[in-house]
Design a protein around this motif. Structure first.
Motif, short mmCIF file in Angstrom:
data_model
loop_
_atom_site.label_atom_id
_atom_site.label_comp_id
_atom_site.label_asym_id
_atom_site.label_seq_id
_atom_site.Cartn_x
_atom_site.Cartn_y
_atom_site.Cartn_z
N ILE A 22 -77.93 14.31 -9.90
CA ILE A 22 -77.05 13.36 -9.62
C ILE A 22 -77.79 11.98 -8.69
O ILE A 22 -77.41 10.83 -9.04
CB ILE A 22 -75.81 13.71 -8.89
N THR A 23 -78.39 12.54 -7.84
CA THR A 23 -79.12 11.37 -7.03
C THR A 23 -80.05 10.67 -7.96
O THR A 23 -80.17 9.30 -7.80
CB THR A 23 -79.96 11.92 -5.87
N ASN A 24 -80.89 11.23 -8.82
CA ASN A 24 -81.73 10.44 -9.79
C ASN A 24 -80.83 9.67 -10.75
O ASN A 24 -81.35 8.46 -11.11
CB ASN A 24 -82.31 11.52 -10.62
N SER A 25 -79.87 10.15 -11.11
CA SER A 25 -78.90 9.25 -11.85
C SER A 25 -78.38 7.81 -11.06
O SER A 25 -78.58 6.85 -11.64
CB SER A 25 -77.66 10.11 -12.27
N ILE A 26 -78.05 8.15 -10.01
CA ILE A 26 -77.57 7.05 -8.91
C ILE A 26 -78.68 6.03 -9.04
O ILE A 26 -78.50 4.66 -9.12
CB ILE A 26 -77.09 7.53 -7.91
N HIS A 27 -79.70 6.66 -8.72
CA HIS A 27 -81.07 5.52 -8.56
C HIS A 27 -81.40 5.02 -9.74
O HIS A 27 -82.16 3.96 -9.55
CB HIS A 27 -82.19 6.47 -7.79
N ALA A 28 -81.32 5.56 -11.01
CA ALA A 28 -81.36 4.85 -12.17
C ALA A 28 -80.48 3.69 -12.60
O ALA A 28 -80.94 3.02 -13.13
CB ALA A 28 -81.33 5.87 -13.21
N ILE A 29 -79.25 3.66 -11.86
CA ILE A 29 -78.33 2.57 -12.38
C ILE A 29 -78.71 1.09 -11.32
O ILE A 29 -78.61 1.46 -10.07
CB ILE A 29 -76.93 3.22 -12.09
N PRO A 30 -78.96 0.12 -12.04
CA PRO A 30 -79.14 -0.92 -11.17
C PRO A 30 -78.02 -1.34 -10.18
O PRO A 30 -76.80 -1.03 -10.40
CB PRO A 30 -79.19 -1.90 -11.99
N ILE A 31 -78.31 -1.75 -8.90
CA ILE A 31 -77.31 -2.19 -8.19
C ILE A 31 -76.33 -3.32 -8.53
O ILE A 31 -76.85 -3.96 -9.54
CB ILE A 31 -77.93 -2.63 -6.58
N ASN A 32 -75.46 -3.36 -8.36
CA ASN A 32 -74.30 -4.37 -8.89
C ASN A 32 -73.94 -4.27 -10.40
O ASN A 32 -73.64 -5.21 -10.77
CB ASN A 32 -74.84 -5.82 -8.52
N SER A 33 -74.38 -3.03 -10.85
CA SER A 33 -73.72 -2.99 -12.24
C SER A 33 -72.72 -1.84 -12.24
O SER A 33 -72.56 -1.37 -11.24
CB SER A 33 -75.13 -2.49 -13.05
N LYS A 34 -71.87 -1.95 -13.40
CA LYS A 34 -70.93 -0.92 -13.65
C LYS A 34 -71.62 0.35 -14.22
O LYS A 34 -71.50 0.55 -15.34
CB LYS A 34 -70.03 -1.51 -14.57
N GLY A 35 -72.55 0.94 -13.45
CA GLY A 35 -72.85 2.22 -13.78
C GLY A 35 -71.98 3.53 -14.11
O GLY A 35 -70.86 3.51 -13.47
N ARG A 48 -68.90 31.13 -25.00
CA ARG A 48 -69.12 32.71 -25.23
C ARG A 48 -70.16 33.26 -24.75
O ARG A 48 -69.97 34.49 -24.17
CB ARG A 48 -68.49 33.18 -26.68
N LYS A 49 -71.31 32.71 -24.73
CA LYS A 49 -72.72 33.37 -24.18
C LYS A 49 -73.37 32.43 -22.99
O LYS A 49 -74.02 33.04 -22.41
CB LYS A 49 -73.73 33.40 -25.12
N ARG A 50 -72.95 31.25 -23.18
CA ARG A 50 -73.72 30.14 -22.34
C ARG A 50 -72.57 29.31 -21.64
O ARG A 50 -71.66 29.13 -21.96
CB ARG A 50 -74.74 29.37 -22.91
N ILE A 51 -72.92 28.97 -20.35
CA ILE A 51 -72.18 27.91 -19.57
C ILE A 51 -73.16 26.71 -19.74
O ILE A 51 -74.35 26.90 -19.39
CB ILE A 51 -72.00 28.08 -18.24
N LEU A 52 -72.68 25.58 -20.21
CA LEU A 52 -73.49 24.20 -20.59
C LEU A 52 -73.03 23.24 -19.60
O LEU A 52 -71.71 23.05 -19.46
CB LEU A 52 -73.39 23.71 -21.94
N VAL A 53 -73.88 22.68 -18.77
CA VAL A 53 -73.60 21.31 -17.82
C VAL A 53 -74.57 20.36 -18.26
O VAL A 53 -75.63 20.24 -18.61
CB VAL A 53 -73.91 21.83 -16.51
N GLU A 54 -73.95 19.23 -18.69
CA GLU A 54 -74.27 17.95 -19.29
C GLU A 54 -74.14 16.97 -18.25
O GLU A 54 -73.10 16.52 -17.99
CB GLU A 54 -73.63 17.52 -20.52
N ILE A 55 -75.21 16.26 -17.78
CA ILE A 55 -75.28 15.17 -16.80
C ILE A 55 -75.91 14.06 -17.62
O ILE A 55 -77.03 14.32 -17.97
CB ILE A 55 -75.95 15.56 -15.46
N SER A 56 -75.28 12.83 -17.49
CA SER A 56 -75.72 11.59 -18.24
C SER A 56 -75.57 10.49 -17.60
O SER A 56 -74.72 10.59 -16.62
CB SER A 56 -75.35 11.58 -19.89
N ASP A 57 -76.24 9.30 -17.66
CA ASP A 57 -76.06 8.19 -16.77
C ASP A 57 -76.50 6.89 -17.85
O ASP A 57 -76.98 7.15 -18.91
CB ASP A 57 -76.64 8.07 -15.57
N ASN A 58 -75.83 5.69 -17.54
CA ASN A 58 -76.21 4.65 -18.52
C ASN A 58 -77.43 3.74 -17.78
O ASN A 58 -77.27 2.70 -18.04
CB ASN A 58 -75.11 3.86 -18.88
N GLY A 59 -78.18 4.34 -16.78
CA GLY A 59 -79.04 3.68 -16.13
C GLY A 59 -80.28 3.44 -16.58
O GLY A 59 -80.62 4.15 -17.72
#
Length: 75
Positions: free
Chosen positions: A41-54, A64-75
Protein backbone atom coordinates in the motif's frame (compact mmCIF):
# COMPACT_ATOMS: atom_id res chain seq x y z
CA UNK A 1 -21.44 -11.84 -3.90
CA UNK A 2 -21.90 -9.31 -1.11
CA UNK A 3 -19.21 -6.82 -0.14
CA UNK A 4 -18.73 -4.20 2.53
CA UNK A 5 -17.55 -1.00 0.85
CA UNK A 6 -15.50 1.68 2.54
CA UNK A 7 -14.29 4.87 0.84
CA UNK A 8 -11.61 6.82 2.68
CA UNK A 9 -10.00 10.11 1.63
CA UNK A 10 -6.40 10.38 2.83
CA UNK A 11 -4.13 13.09 1.47
CA UNK A 12 -6.20 13.44 -1.71
CA UNK A 13 -6.03 9.71 -2.36
CA UNK A 14 -9.03 7.39 -2.30
CA UNK A 15 -9.09 3.84 -0.96
CA UNK A 16 -11.82 1.57 -2.26
CA UNK A 17 -12.02 -1.61 -0.23
CA UNK A 18 -14.18 -4.65 -1.01
CA UNK A 19 -14.11 -7.53 1.45
CA UNK A 20 -15.72 -10.78 0.36
CA UNK A 21 -17.83 -11.94 3.32
CA UNK A 22 -17.09 -15.56 2.39
CA UNK A 23 -13.38 -15.28 3.24
CA UNK A 24 -12.76 -17.55 6.23
CA UNK A 25 -10.46 -16.84 9.15
CA UNK A 26 -7.03 -18.42 8.78
CA UNK A 27 -3.97 -18.85 10.96
CA UNK A 28 -1.17 -16.57 9.78
CA UNK A 29 1.72 -14.58 11.13
CA UNK A 30 -0.23 -11.34 11.62
CA UNK A 31 2.82 -9.11 11.91
CA UNK A 32 4.41 -10.52 8.76
CA UNK A 33 1.21 -10.19 6.77
CA UNK A 34 0.66 -6.66 8.09
CA UNK A 35 4.18 -5.71 6.94
CA UNK A 36 3.53 -7.17 3.48
CA UNK A 37 0.28 -5.25 3.00
CA UNK A 38 1.69 -2.02 4.43
CA UNK A 39 4.65 -2.20 2.04
CA UNK A 40 2.40 -2.79 -0.97
CA UNK A 41 0.00 0.00 0.00
CA UNK A 42 2.89 2.38 0.73
CA UNK A 43 4.31 1.65 -2.73
CA UNK A 44 0.90 2.38 -4.24
CA UNK A 45 0.66 5.68 -2.38
CA UNK A 46 4.12 6.70 -3.61
CA UNK A 47 3.20 5.77 -7.19
CA UNK A 48 0.32 8.26 -7.25
CA UNK A 49 1.37 11.82 -8.12
CA UNK A 50 0.74 14.47 -5.47
CA UNK A 51 -2.32 16.64 -6.15
CA UNK A 52 -3.91 13.96 -8.30
CA UNK A 53 -7.05 12.03 -7.56
CA UNK A 54 -5.32 8.76 -6.88
CA UNK A 55 -7.22 5.56 -6.34
CA UNK A 56 -6.06 2.46 -4.48
CA UNK A 57 -8.35 -0.56 -4.64
CA UNK A 58 -8.14 -3.51 -2.27
CA UNK A 59 -10.33 -6.55 -2.94
CA UNK A 60 -10.55 -9.97 -1.36
CA UNK A 61 -12.09 -13.11 -2.76
CA UNK A 62 -12.43 -16.72 -1.68
CA UNK A 63 -12.71 -19.57 -4.20
CA UNK A 64 -12.97 -22.60 -1.85
CA UNK A 65 -9.23 -23.31 -2.01
CA UNK A 66 -7.54 -19.91 -1.96
CA UNK A 67 -7.95 -16.48 -0.48
CA UNK A 68 -7.12 -13.90 -3.11
CA UNK A 69 -6.11 -10.32 -2.29
CA UNK A 70 -5.88 -7.84 -5.15
CA UNK A 71 -4.31 -4.44 -4.61
CA UNK A 72 -4.21 -1.99 -7.50
CA UNK A 73 -3.59 1.73 -8.02
CA UNK A 74 -3.84 4.23 -10.84
CA UNK A 75 -0.40 5.77 -10.25
Amino acid sequence: MFFNQINILIFFRYFFIKFDKKVPSIKVDKELLKDVFLNIITNSIHAIPINSKGLIEIKTQFDRKRILVEISDNG
